[in-house]
Enzyme design. Structure first.
Site, PDB file in Angstrom:
ATOM      1  N   ASP A 255       0.876  -1.160   0.000  1.00 22.26           N
ATOM      2  CA  ASP A 255       0.000   0.000   0.000  1.00 22.26           C
ATOM      3  C   ASP A 255       0.921   1.221   0.000  1.00 22.26           C
ATOM      4  O   ASP A 255       2.123   1.110   0.198  1.00 22.26           O
ATOM      5  CB  ASP A 255      -0.928  -0.003   1.227  1.00 22.26           C
ATOM      6  CG  ASP A 255      -2.121   0.923   1.021  1.00 22.26           C
ATOM      7  OD1 ASP A 255      -2.097   1.753   0.081  1.00 22.26           O
ATOM      8  OD2 ASP A 255      -3.088   0.841   1.804  1.00 22.26           O
TER       9      ASP A 255
HETATM   10  C1  BGC Z   1      -4.920   3.345  -0.027  1.00 25.44           C
HETATM   11  C2  BGC Z   1      -4.989   2.307  -1.132  1.00 25.44           C
HETATM   12  C3  BGC Z   1      -4.788   2.990  -2.457  1.00 25.44           C
HETATM   13  C4  BGC Z   1      -3.460   3.730  -2.439  1.00 25.44           C
HETATM   14  C5  BGC Z   1      -3.150   4.446  -3.742  1.00 25.44           C
HETATM   15  C6  BGC Z   1      -3.676   4.208  -0.107  1.00 25.44           C
HETATM   16  O1  BGC Z   1      -3.741   5.278   0.762  1.00 25.44           O
HETATM   17  O2  BGC Z   1      -4.978   2.697   1.228  1.00 25.44           O
HETATM   18  O3  BGC Z   1      -6.209   1.634  -1.102  1.00 25.44           O
HETATM   19  O4  BGC Z   1      -4.841   2.050  -3.491  1.00 25.44           O
HETATM   20  O5  BGC Z   1      -3.499   4.705  -1.411  1.00 25.44           O
HETATM   21  O6  BGC Z   1      -3.947   5.518  -3.931  1.00 25.44           O
END
Ligand code: BGC
Length: 749
Positions: A255
């Site tokens: 993530d």
């Molecule tokens: C989120 C993810 C997301 C990623 C990219 C993170 O803050 O938890 O679900 O895919 O950002 O935007």
């Protein structure tokens, strides 16, 4: 060795020709090359596809292109307008995860996946960051709307269908957030402390089913820790379980995390650090240099990356159009949203609306500012959102002019005020459509409206999203103003013999027990995507019989869920604004004890026979169904279940059959093991549904011997319309089944 250009057949040779620097760069997202704003924050990534979440590093000399990842999961999250062009890049807003799962229709979900995959490809992206597959442990999780259910089998099957659909278009899915990421509070650090049984049976099982059935190209490792170990650094989570036990052969990407122990991440089998920081490249080089990271571990991840890259449209130089068929996809979103709506109450057959109901009074800001999706990375820049006024109008029903005018003038004012008052920390308010405060509606206005309208519709709205969990007061529970509105509208309209219908425009569960008596009908519309108002109207007018069922229990009070006791609270907007770090807005104790173990959702309510507002699997239809001829037989390593469903009512409709298994002496009353949905059955028509369940999915987790165990014995399979509406039961004798697994990710003694 001389550099070679990457080709599917020469991956080993390319790997052998790469320098350590090149290898390290490939494992760290494209934010690492010094380009300002290249992906560290959502929506700020402007290269290749503006607004996509991240990219990988290009190595032209090796024929390795940058590949592009966009959020997910309810459609492709990219910038809709871009510098230097008048062209627009709107993406279809599909129903949120909860709404899609409520269809219990894997074919339909696969079709939605195809449309999302198609838009991913046609907008020049290679991987979509979805589906979201975390378990609904508690109604207060701010991202439940992106996830599917409190049940792992349903989560796994719906997730697998979505992944298959997306990947059928030649792009990759990235199911997330693996694993146990069922809260937003303190999400980047929290240690989720839970038993091996809860971990295996609930939080991992959905991912396992999806990985085995749908083979995702990638998977996203979550921010949190499990029993003291960060998932992104956990060899046991990413290699022992994911790869060795389940056979995952794709790329694990983090993530969007800051710098952690990069060497530990690579060793664990976390192939790609996103969004990528220069320090991480240096960390890998240094760790190999000082012997703390084996080059073999680096090579394993690099090979995974090269294998991923050669599958992507960008590697294949796919000539993307930037013009997906938005009209065709709008039709798909409308149909899937309609099918996911859940009718909770329908006294006196209030719905479908009788033909004499021509004009309705629409209350509630969400009637006019209808929420198509949730907040945060999961929002989609849609070309439009059909609100309730337009949806009803398209179906030939008008709304009373006075209150429509008043609300429609209030909306821009309230929107402007919300944006002006916004704290810069509330970044997610720019990512989606925040909930506007409700407007005061006087008794006088309701009295005027009742003379003009044939019925009242009140839309209750809720909004939630990334980085923040929900509160019980004024969010799970209604506000005092909302209570008053429902009560007064109900009293005044019912006095005139006119029905009151409540539409719930929310991504997650709310309290209903205290006010449901004021409504004649209640329809959960969820956040159904850009066609929202049309989808609601399809159900209200009876164009479509509702056929969605709840994928989570609706409790009487939020505190009835045992997990509420250890779910971090309170998290008011005020507390949120007080903290400087968006990822960790409150100083928590940094751990969450899953004291409830496996007693999540119906596993708790049904085992201890506690009252609920609406049970898991519940949903009304405009018709009724009879079940007959249930059978359950062992065939090889599968139990084959079948049942005949007859439409016994007067309207056409679809029925969802659920099969719950009871384990004698088991920890929980029963568990969902299979489900199926009929086609649209005409009155009097029947269909026989057949479901196959591998015996291994019937086993429970035996902590003492770290294995899946199904003791030899007689098992009962209940064919049900909800977890509390069992229609027929069949018994099957089964032999013992065991499957040992590694005793890893265990809680501390
Ligand atoms: C989120 C993810 C997301 C990623 C990219 C993170 O803050 O938890 O679900 O895919 O950002 O935007």
């Amino acid at each position: 060795m001389r550099a070679q250009l990457l080709h599917p057949d020469n991956i080993d040779a390319v790997l052998a020709s790469m320098t350590l620097e090149q290898k390290a760069q490939l494992l760290v997202g494209g934010g690492n090359d010094g380009f300002a704003g290249s992906g560290a924050m959502l929506g700020h990534q402007k290269r290749l596809v503006a607004g996509a979440a991240g990219i990988t590093v290009e190595m032209a000399g090796l024929g390795i292109p940058s590949i592009v990842m966009a959020d997910g999961p309810a459609g492709v999250h990219i910038d809709s307008v871009r510098e230097g062009t008048d062209k627009t890049y709107f993406a279809t807003g599909f129903p949120i995860g909860t709404a899609l799962a409520s269809t219990w229709n894997t074919e339909l979900v696969e079709q939605v996946g195809q449309a999302i995959g198609n838009e991913t490809r046609e907008y020049g992206c290679d991987i979509i960051l979805g589906p979201g597959m975390n378990l609904h442990r508690n109604p207060l999780c701010g991202r439940n709307f992106e996830y599917y259910s409190e049940d792992p089998i349903l989560t796994g099957k719906i997730g697998a269908a979505m992944v298959r659909g997306i990947q059928s278009q030649g792009v990759g899915a990235c199911p997330k957030h693996y694993a146990v990421n069922s809260q937003e509070s303190d999400r980047t650090k929290v240690d989720e402390r839970l038993s091996a049984k809860a971990l295996r049976e609930l939080y991992l099982r959905g991912f396992e089913i999806m990985v085995r059935e749908a083979k995702p190209w990638t998977i996203m490792s979550s921010y949190n820790q499990i029993n003291g170990e960060f998932v992104q650094q956990s060899y046991d989570a990413l290699t022992t379980i994911l790869r060795r036990e389940w056979g995952f052969d794709g790329v694990v990407l983090t993530d969007w995390t800051g710098v952690r122990n990069t060497a530990a991440q690579v060793h664990a089998g976390n192939d790609l650090m996103m969004p990528g920081y220069p320090q991480q490249v240096q960390d890998i080089i240094a760790a190999v240099g000082n012997g703390t990271l084996a080059i073999a571990d680096v090579d394993t991840c690099v090979r995974g990356m090269l294998e991923l890259i050669v599958r992507t449209p960008r590697y294949k130089a796919y000539p993307y159009s930037d013009r997906p068929d938005l009209a065709a996809h709008a039709a798909i979103t409308r149909q899937s949203a309609t099918e996911g709506m859940v009718l909770l109450k329908n006294d006196g057959d209030t719905l479908p609306l009788r033909p004499e109901i021509r004009t309705v009074a629409l209350f509630g800001v969400n009637s006019y500012d209808f929420a198509s999706g949730g907040l945060g990375s999961g929002c989609v820049n849609t070309p439009y959102v059909v609100d309730m006024v337009a949806g009803l109008r398209n179906a030939g029903i008008s709304t009373t002019p006075l209150i429509t005018d008043i609300y429609q003038s209030y909306i821009p004012f309230a929107t402007k005020k919300l944006r002006a008052d916004k704290d810069p920390l509330m970044w997610f308010l720019d990512q989606g459509q925040p909930k506007l405060p409700e407007m005061e509606v006087s008794d006088r206005l309701i009295e005027t409206e009742v003379t003009q309208a044939d019925a009242a519709i009140i839309t209750l709205g809720r909004q939630a999203g990334e980085g923040m969990d929900r509160t019980i007061e004024d969010d799970f529970n209604l506000t005092a103003g909302e209570h008053r509105l429902i009560r007064r509208v109900s009293e005044i309209f019912r006095r005139e013999g006119k029905p009151v219908i409540v539409i719930i425009n929310s991504g997650s569960v709310i309290e209903t027990a205290s006010w449901q008596a004021y409504a004649d009908a209640i329809l959960v519309a969820w956040q159904p995507g850009e066609e929202g108002g049309n989808s609601v109207a399809d159900v209200l007018t009876g164009k479509v019989s509702p056929s969605g069922k709840l994928t989570m229990t609706w409790p009487v009070a939020c505190s009835d869920h045992p997990s509420t006791r250890n779910f971090p609270q309170p998290m008011s907007l005020y507390d949120y604004k007080e903290r400087a770090n968006w990822g960790c807005p409150i100083e928590f104790v940094h751990y969450t004890n899953h004291a409830e173990g496996v007693y999540v959702g119906y596993r708790h309510f049904d085992t201890f026979d506690r009252p609920v507002a609406y049970p898991f699997g519940f949903g009304l239809s405009y018709t009724s169904f009879e079940y007959s001829r249930a059978t359950a037989k062992l065939q090889g390593d599968e139990v084959v279940l079948s049942v005949t469903v007859r439409n016994a009512g007067e309207r056409s409709g679809k029925e969802i059959v659920q099969v719950y298994m009871t384990i004698p002496g088991g920890a929980v009353a029963h568990e969902l093991k299979a489900f199926a949905k009929t086609r649209e059955l005409q009155p009097g028509e029947s269909e026989t549904l057949t479901m196959r369940v591998p015996v291994r999915l019937l086993a429970s987790f035996d902590e003492t011997d770290s294995r899946w165990l199904l003791p030899k014995g007689e098992y009962s399979f209940a064919f049900a319309a909800s977890s509390r509406d069992i229609r027929l039961t069949q018994k099957v004798r089964l032999n013992q089944y065991t499957e040992p697994v590694h005793p890893v990710l265990l809680p501390e003694e």
